[in-house]
Design a protein around this motif. Structure first.
Motif, PDB file in Angstrom:
ATOM      1  N   THR A   1     -43.029 -31.061  17.570  1.00 12.40           N
ATOM      2  CA  THR A   1     -42.415 -29.769  17.910  1.00 12.40           C
ATOM      3  C   THR A   1     -41.809 -29.806  19.306  1.00 12.40           C
ATOM      4  O   THR A   1     -40.686 -29.316  19.542  1.00 12.40           O
ATOM      5  CB  THR A   1     -43.466 -28.649  17.814  1.00 12.40           C
ATOM      6  OG1 THR A   1     -44.012 -28.636  16.498  1.00 12.40           O
ATOM      7  CG2 THR A   1     -42.856 -27.298  18.120  1.00 12.40           C
ATOM      8  N   LEU A   2     -42.544 -30.361  20.261  1.00 16.44           N
ATOM      9  CA  LEU A   2     -42.010 -30.460  21.627  1.00 16.44           C
ATOM     10  C   LEU A   2     -40.789 -31.386  21.672  1.00 16.44           C
ATOM     11  O   LEU A   2     -39.848 -31.151  22.445  1.00 16.44           O
ATOM     12  CB  LEU A   2     -43.103 -30.973  22.567  1.00 16.44           C
ATOM     13  CG  LEU A   2     -44.267 -29.999  22.839  1.00 16.44           C
ATOM     14  CD1 LEU A   2     -45.330 -30.665  23.701  1.00 16.44           C
ATOM     15  CD2 LEU A   2     -43.734 -28.732  23.526  1.00 16.44           C
ATOM     16  N   GLY A   3     -40.792 -32.461  20.861  1.00 16.38           N
ATOM     17  CA  GLY A   3     -39.616 -33.340  20.814  1.00 16.38           C
ATOM     18  C   GLY A   3     -38.398 -32.612  20.287  1.00 16.38           C
ATOM     19  O   GLY A   3     -37.275 -32.801  20.796  1.00 16.38           O
ATOM     20  N   MET A   4     -38.587 -31.752  19.265  1.00 10.79           N
ATOM     21  CA  MET A   4     -37.472 -30.966  18.733  1.00 10.79           C
ATOM     22  C   MET A   4     -36.989 -29.962  19.774  1.00 10.79           C
ATOM     23  O   MET A   4     -35.765 -29.730  19.914  1.00 10.79           O
ATOM     24  CB  MET A   4     -37.923 -30.252  17.459  1.00 10.79           C
ATOM     25  CG  MET A   4     -38.227 -31.198  16.306  1.00 10.79           C
ATOM     26  SD  MET A   4     -38.979 -30.344  14.895  1.00 10.79           S
ATOM     27  CE  MET A   4     -37.693 -29.176  14.481  1.00 10.79           C
ATOM     28  N   ALA A   5     -37.930 -29.352  20.522  1.00 11.06           N
ATOM     29  CA  ALA A   5     -37.530 -28.408  21.573  1.00 11.06           C
ATOM     30  C   ALA A   5     -36.730 -29.127  22.655  1.00 11.06           C
ATOM     31  O   ALA A   5     -35.735 -28.582  23.180  1.00 11.06           O
ATOM     32  CB  ALA A   5     -38.773 -27.743  22.174  1.00 11.06           C
ATOM     33  N   GLU A   6     -37.141 -30.339  23.004  1.00 13.75           N
ATOM     34  CA  GLU A   6     -36.410 -31.107  24.005  1.00 13.75           C
ATOM     35  C   GLU A   6     -34.988 -31.404  23.524  1.00 13.75           C
ATOM     36  O   GLU A   6     -34.014 -31.309  24.290  1.00 13.75           O
ATOM     37  CB  GLU A   6     -37.164 -32.404  24.300  1.00 13.75           C
ATOM     38  CG  GLU A   6     -36.485 -33.279  25.355  1.00 13.75           C
ATOM     39  CD  GLU A   6     -37.231 -34.586  25.562  1.00 13.75           C
ATOM     40  OE1 GLU A   6     -36.864 -35.327  26.489  1.00 13.75           O
ATOM     41  OE2 GLU A   6     -38.178 -34.867  24.780  1.00 13.75           O
ATOM     42  N   GLU A   7     -34.852 -31.744  22.251  1.00 10.65           N
ATOM     43  CA  GLU A   7     -33.527 -32.031  21.707  1.00 10.65           C
ATOM     44  C   GLU A   7     -32.655 -30.795  21.710  1.00 10.65           C
ATOM     45  O   GLU A   7     -31.438 -30.862  22.019  1.00 10.65           O
ATOM     46  CB  GLU A   7     -33.682 -32.570  20.286  1.00 10.65           C
ATOM     47  CG  GLU A   7     -32.373 -33.027  19.658  1.00 10.65           C
ATOM     48  CD  GLU A   7     -31.784 -34.242  20.348  1.00 10.65           C
ATOM     49  OE1 GLU A   7     -30.560 -34.433  20.269  1.00 10.65           O
ATOM     50  OE2 GLU A   7     -32.556 -34.999  21.000  1.00 10.65           O
ATOM     51  N   LEU A   8     -33.233 -29.620  21.399  1.00  9.34           N
ATOM     52  CA  LEU A   8     -32.468 -28.375  21.419  1.00  9.34           C
ATOM     53  C   LEU A   8     -32.007 -28.033  22.826  1.00  9.34           C
ATOM     54  O   LEU A   8     -30.894 -27.485  23.031  1.00  9.34           O
ATOM     55  CB  LEU A   8     -33.317 -27.233  20.841  1.00  9.34           C
ATOM     56  CG  LEU A   8     -33.564 -27.293  19.336  1.00  9.34           C
ATOM     57  CD1 LEU A   8     -34.532 -26.204  18.905  1.00  9.34           C
ATOM     58  CD2 LEU A   8     -32.235 -27.143  18.571  1.00  9.34           C
ATOM     59  N   LEU A   9     -32.846 -28.309  23.818  1.00  7.58           N
ATOM     60  CA  LEU A   9     -32.440 -28.041  25.202  1.00  7.58           C
ATOM     61  C   LEU A   9     -31.255 -28.930  25.600  1.00  7.58           C
ATOM     62  O   LEU A   9     -30.354 -28.508  26.338  1.00  7.58           O
ATOM     63  CB  LEU A   9     -33.616 -28.272  26.142  1.00  7.58           C
ATOM     64  CG  LEU A   9     -34.724 -27.198  26.120  1.00  7.58           C
ATOM     65  CD1 LEU A   9     -35.890 -27.607  27.003  1.00  7.58           C
ATOM     66  CD2 LEU A   9     -34.155 -25.841  26.565  1.00  7.58           C
ATOM     67  N   ARG A  10     -31.245 -30.150  25.133  1.00 11.49           N
ATOM     68  CA  ARG A  10     -30.121 -31.038  25.427  1.00 11.49           C
ATOM     69  C   ARG A  10     -28.830 -30.554  24.767  1.00 11.49           C
ATOM     70  O   ARG A  10     -27.735 -30.830  25.249  1.00 11.49           O
ATOM     71  CB  ARG A  10     -30.440 -32.454  24.959  1.00 11.49           C
ATOM     72  CG  ARG A  10     -31.495 -33.163  25.814  1.00 11.49           C
ATOM     73  CD  ARG A  10     -31.833 -34.520  25.245  1.00 11.49           C
ATOM     74  NE  ARG A  10     -32.841 -35.214  26.065  1.00 11.49           N
ATOM     75  CZ  ARG A  10     -33.394 -36.365  25.732  1.00 11.49           C
ATOM     76  NH1 ARG A  10     -33.010 -36.973  24.591  1.00 11.49           N
ATOM     77  NH2 ARG A  10     -34.300 -36.918  26.522  1.00 11.49           N
ATOM     78  N   GLN A  11     -29.010 -29.868  23.635  1.00 12.28           N
ATOM     79  CA  GLN A  11     -27.837 -29.330  22.926  1.00 12.28           C
ATOM     80  C   GLN A  11     -27.467 -27.944  23.425  1.00 12.28           C
ATOM     81  O   GLN A  11     -26.666 -27.256  22.805  1.00 12.28           O
ATOM     82  CB  GLN A  11     -28.135 -29.281  21.420  1.00 12.28           C
ATOM     83  CG  GLN A  11     -28.370 -30.646  20.805  1.00 12.28           C
ATOM     84  CD  GLN A  11     -28.734 -30.546  19.336  1.00 12.28           C
ATOM     85  OE1 GLN A  11     -28.716 -29.453  18.750  1.00 12.28           O
ATOM     86  NE2 GLN A  11     -29.043 -31.699  18.719  1.00 12.28           N
ATOM     87  N   ASP A  12     -28.081 -27.536  24.528  1.00 10.81           N
ATOM     88  CA  ASP A  12     -27.808 -26.219  25.131  1.00 10.81           C
ATOM     89  C   ASP A  12     -28.072 -25.086  24.126  1.00 10.81           C
ATOM     90  O   ASP A  12     -27.241 -24.199  23.943  1.00 10.81           O
ATOM     91  CB  ASP A  12     -26.354 -26.169  25.644  1.00 10.81           C
ATOM     92  CG  ASP A  12     -26.163 -25.012  26.618  1.00 10.81           C
ATOM     93  OD1 ASP A  12     -27.200 -24.492  27.114  1.00 10.81           O
ATOM     94  OD2 ASP A  12     -25.017 -24.623  26.854  1.00 10.81           O
ATOM     95  N   ARG A  13     -29.231 -25.135  23.489  1.00 13.32           N
ATOM     96  CA  ARG A  13     -29.655 -24.071  22.554  1.00 13.32           C
ATOM     97  C   ARG A  13     -31.033 -23.583  23.013  1.00 13.32           C
ATOM     98  O   ARG A  13     -32.073 -23.839  22.401  1.00 13.32           O
ATOM     99  CB  ARG A  13     -29.726 -24.621  21.135  1.00 13.32           C
ATOM    100  CG  ARG A  13     -28.346 -25.114  20.644  1.00 13.32           C
ATOM    101  CD  ARG A  13     -28.445 -25.999  19.438  1.00 13.32           C
ATOM    102  NE  ARG A  13     -28.997 -25.315  18.264  1.00 13.32           N
ATOM    103  CZ  ARG A  13     -29.224 -25.906  17.086  1.00 13.32           C
ATOM    104  NH1 ARG A  13     -28.925 -27.206  16.940  1.00 13.32           N
ATOM    105  NH2 ARG A  13     -29.728 -25.236  16.085  1.00 13.32           N
TER     106      ARG A  13
END
Length: 434
Positions: free
Chosen positions: A251-263
């Motif tokens: 879950t934290l890895g997905m959140a990190e990826e979303l932050l990189r995508q500016d979401r």
């Protein structure tokens, strides 16, 4: 009943015990004669089954002696026999019986009881009979035998005490015999009974061997229980906390990826989900740790832990605490988990409405009594919860007693040998100081 009343009742019951023991001495004489005859027959094949039957008959007689002597002295005399193979040949059974030391101890007591036991009980009953007979004889001559013209009684050769008046002269003899019977008769029989305990009971070596066997069995059961607990903890960690932590990492890895995508909004939702998962994992780990060693047990001791257990139990549980002293941590843990398992068993099967737990510490023993008003009929089944409690207590040389008639109520009594922590520490300091 007062102590004086108990002494009077016990001494008045001794003649009945002596009559029973006297009958057993006659049986012993018959068995001793049969043993001599069997010794002649044993050189032939027919003597082997006769010898086996005789050995078993002597054991039956010896077990009767153990029960009678044990009830008379108020002690338990365990049978010292080893277990025999059920399907062994007759010659093998005879050989095993001959090689067993308890068989020859039974033979020794058989010979003693057929001779010395006969004389001991005959003397005791004779003194008692003299006291009773010469006390009631004047009354008998006045009432029952008053119509007899010349009653033949008390013909001592030098003088005939054949009238009521003359028999009154024998009352001092009766009183002397009565005093001797009352004062020394019980001591006489108890001395002989203690001699029987020495021969009929197990030897110190046999007791030590049995104790070592019990401790070895308890140790093996404890090791098996500890291994099972480790497997359970490993399974709970693997299937519970470890799986949740792995999901938390994803879950934290997905959140990190979303932050990189500016979401950021979607990332914030995943972070909130991860936070909740982390809280759930902490709760689950706390429950797991509580199952290993409850923190309340370390903080508040056994008394406080039992009170906390009672508050968390779905049934009304009252705890009567008469413990007083702090106990060693391993004993507290054993008592806590044993009580917890008993309460869990009550919840599942008893159908009770209320439970009472009484904890006492007297004479170096911690006693925990758990009573419920349920339907009763509980039993210790191998592999069941109560059997696990008994095995847990056995590792600490404890006992487990169950009284659960059909219809209830049920009472479970658990005991653990214990010592005071302060006293033990003081003893250790003194020992180290020397």
């Amino acid at each position: 009943m007062s102590m004086l009343a108990n002494q009077i009742t016990r001494r008045l019951a001794l003649p009945g015990w002596s009559v029973l023991r006297f009958g057993l001495t006659l049986v012993a004489a018959a068995l001793l004669l049969a043993a001599v005859l069997t010794g002649v027959l044993v050189v032939f094949w027919i003597g082997i089954p006769v010898a086996v039957a005789l050995f078993l008959a002597i054991r039956l007689w010896a077990n009767s002696q153990r029960r009678v002597i044990g009830e008379q002295l108020g002690v338990h005399i365990p049978a010292p026999y080893r277990e025999r193979p059920k399907r062994a040949r007759l010659d093998q059974q005879a050989l095993l019986l001959v090689r067993e030391a308890a068989t020859w101890r039974d033979f020794a007591w058989l010979a003693i009881d057929a001779t010395l036991g006969f004389l001991v009980n005959l003397l005791y009953l004779g003194v008692f009979a003299v006291a009773v007979y010469y006390l009631v004889q004047p009354l008998l001559l006045v009432t029952v035998f008053h119509t007899a013209p010349n009653p033949v009684v008390n013909d001592f050769g030098f003088y005939d005490f054949d009238t009521p008046a003359k028999t009154l002269m024998l009352v001092p003899l009766a009183l002397g015999a009565g005093v001797a019977w009352w004062r020394w008769g019980e001591l006489f029989l108890r001395w002989y009974s203690h001699l029987g305990v020495l021969l009929l009971g197990p030897t110190a070596n046999a007791v030590l061997t049995a104790r070592v066997s019990e401790l070895r069995q308890a140790r093996d059961q404890t090791v098996d229980h500890a291994a099972a607990e480790l497997r359970r903890i490993e399974r709970d960690l693997h299937d519970g906390a470890q799986a949740r932590i792995a999901a938390l990492s994803l879950t934290l890895g997905m959140a990190e990826e979303l932050l990189r995508q500016d979401r950021p909004e979607q990332a914030a939702g995943l972070v909130a989900e991860a936070r909740q998962t982390c809280s759930d994992v902490l709760v689950e780990i706390r429950h797991l740790v509580r199952g290993i060693h409850p923190p309340v047990l370390a903080d508040r001791g056994l008394s406080g832990a039992l009170q906390a257990m009672a508050l968390d139990h779905p049934l009304p549980v009252s705890v009567v605490d008469r413990l007083g002293e702090k106990l060693p941590a391993p004993l507290e843990a054993a008592a806590y988990f044993a009580t917890n398992e008993v309460l869990a068993n009550i919840t599942k099967h008893a159908g009770a409405t209320q439970v009472q737990v009484v904890v006492t510490h007297e004479g170096g023993l911690v006693r925990i009594e758990v009573r419920d008003d349920g339907c009763g009929g509980a039993a210790v089944v191998p592999g069941g919860g109560l059997d696990g409690v008994a095995r847990r207590l056995a590792a600490f040389d404890g006992t487990f007693d169950l009284d659960s008639p059909e219809g209830g109520p049920t009472a479970v009594t658990m005991t653990l040998p214990a010592f005071q922590v302060g006293a033990a520490a003081t003893d250790n300091k003194r020992a180290s100081g020397r």
